[in-house]
Motif scaffolding. Sequence first.
Motif, PDB file in Angstrom:
ATOM      1  N   VAL A 135      -6.417 -61.351  65.740  1.00 47.95           N
ATOM      2  CA  VAL A 135      -6.005 -62.759  65.620  1.00 47.95           C
ATOM      3  C   VAL A 135      -7.230 -63.649  65.441  1.00 47.95           C
ATOM      4  O   VAL A 135      -7.227 -64.574  64.619  1.00 47.95           O
ATOM      5  N   ALA A 138      -8.387 -63.348  61.931  1.00 51.40           N
ATOM      6  CA  ALA A 138      -7.451 -63.985  60.995  1.00 51.40           C
ATOM      7  C   ALA A 138      -7.511 -65.503  61.059  1.00 51.40           C
ATOM      8  O   ALA A 138      -7.085 -66.189  60.123  1.00 51.40           O
ATOM      9  N   ARG A 139      -8.058 -66.036  62.131  1.00 48.86           N
ATOM     10  CA  ARG A 139      -8.253 -67.486  62.223  1.00 48.86           C
ATOM     11  C   ARG A 139      -9.532 -67.929  61.516  1.00 48.86           C
ATOM     12  O   ARG A 139      -9.688 -69.101  61.184  1.00 48.86           O
ATOM     13  N   VAL A 158       4.095 -58.258  61.607  1.00 50.76           N
ATOM     14  CA  VAL A 158       2.946 -59.129  61.342  1.00 50.76           C
ATOM     15  C   VAL A 158       3.395 -60.585  61.296  1.00 50.76           C
ATOM     16  O   VAL A 158       2.692 -61.483  61.782  1.00 50.76           O
ATOM     17  N   HIS A 159       4.571 -60.835  60.729  1.00 50.06           N
ATOM     18  CA  HIS A 159       5.109 -62.196  60.752  1.00 50.06           C
ATOM     19  C   HIS A 159       5.231 -62.705  62.182  1.00 50.06           C
ATOM     20  O   HIS A 159       4.917 -63.873  62.473  1.00 50.06           O
ATOM     21  N   GLN A 162       1.845 -63.734  63.473  1.00 49.92           N
ATOM     22  CA  GLN A 162       1.433 -65.018  62.897  1.00 49.92           C
ATOM     23  C   GLN A 162       2.208 -66.170  63.546  1.00 49.92           C
ATOM     24  O   GLN A 162       1.627 -67.225  63.853  1.00 49.92           O
ATOM     25  N   GLY A 166      -0.797 -67.417  65.267  1.00 51.17           N
ATOM     26  CA  GLY A 166      -1.510 -68.020  64.150  1.00 51.17           C
ATOM     27  C   GLY A 166      -2.303 -67.003  63.355  1.00 51.17           C
ATOM     28  O   GLY A 166      -2.132 -65.788  63.498  1.00 51.17           O
ATOM     29  N   GLY A 167      -3.175 -67.489  62.508  1.00 53.12           N
ATOM     30  CA  GLY A 167      -3.972 -66.621  61.653  1.00 53.12           C
ATOM     31  C   GLY A 167      -3.489 -66.632  60.213  1.00 53.12           C
ATOM     32  O   GLY A 167      -2.396 -67.126  59.904  1.00 53.12           O
ATOM     33  N   GLN A 168      -4.337 -66.110  59.323  1.00 60.28           N
ATOM     34  CA  GLN A 168      -4.038 -66.079  57.895  1.00 60.28           C
ATOM     35  C   GLN A 168      -3.995 -64.619  57.427  1.00 60.28           C
ATOM     36  O   GLN A 168      -4.939 -63.863  57.659  1.00 60.28           O
ATOM     37  N   PHE A 169      -2.920 -64.276  56.768  1.00 65.91           N
ATOM     38  CA  PHE A 169      -2.726 -62.891  56.335  1.00 65.91           C
ATOM     39  C   PHE A 169      -2.222 -62.870  54.898  1.00 65.91           C
ATOM     40  O   PHE A 169      -1.353 -63.666  54.534  1.00 65.91           O
ATOM     41  N   HIS A 171      -0.350 -60.269  52.381  1.00 64.54           N
ATOM     42  CA  HIS A 171       0.392 -59.018  52.395  1.00 64.54           C
ATOM     43  C   HIS A 171       0.316 -58.329  51.043  1.00 64.54           C
ATOM     44  O   HIS A 171       0.497 -58.958  50.000  1.00 64.54           O
TER      45      HIS A 171
END
Length: 312
Positions: A135, A138-139, A158-159, A162, A166-169, A171
């Motif tokens: 996490v 991903a931030r 994974v959803h 998030q 939070g965080g950016q992924f 797919h």
Amino acid sequence: MRRLFLALALLAPMPAFAWPERPITIINPYAAGSSTDAAARALADSFTRELGQNVIVTSQSGASGVVGMRALTQAAADGHTLAYAPLVPLVFQPHLVRNTGLGPDALAPVCNVTENILGIMVKADSPIRNLTDLVAAARQRVLNYGSPGPNSAPFLGVHRIQAAAGGQFTHIPFRGDNASLLEVIAGRLDFAAIVVASGVPMARAGQVRLVAVFSEGRHPAFPDVRTAREQGVDALQPSYAALFAPRGTPPAVLERLEGACRRAMDTEGFRRFTENWGAVPSFRPRAELAAMLAREYEAAGRTFRELGVQPE
């Protein structure tokens, strides 16, 4: 005289239950060589010995299990054609694809066999050691990850990370778990969201490492790896696999199959399957399985509505 004949008829022994009368087919609606295929074959070996007929496993893959499960809906309801599959084609796909002909009531549940514990695997030398690390990373930047496909159960896991933390992924869908794991090992993906059993051989070879699971309990092959909830992230995404028969299959056949299923899970062959694949046995009788199907179907519908997913 008629009364005498009737009395004799009532005293005569009833004919023996004559199922199965010919070989039984178990449809595997996913790829040959997968953990689903291996589980179906472990059941088939036991059924062959107990039921006195050859039990054959055949793969009919496509559309995330829909092709094979649709084939089962069209089979004769006589107990000679079955299917072993995750619940995905029955609880996910009807929300994603119009007119699948599938859903919680489309087939006759026989028994739940395994929990397909889902989790996140990274490359063995990745700096990501746990879900907190993932996490945090991903931030700071977008993490690329692979899964069996959009709106698959691992994707939804994974959803849930998030949504909770939070965080950016980004797919990237793959055809099966092995393909995404190979990309993780090559360093082209930050992690893979998969059925943990699929990654057991690579983890044992020291190529990948499990950092979290989406189940309520830890994976027995990785007792030191905490669940997402144990790591402070409310990302529960259960996944089960079960045996099914066509709707309308006689209750006596379903009862015998349910008993055979329970006993198969106690055989040495099934134990070898669970050890080799890192599978987690989870027997549930057909009534309990039916109730779980209904719950999971409703839960999936709510999640897809949150994501704005419309059936195509």
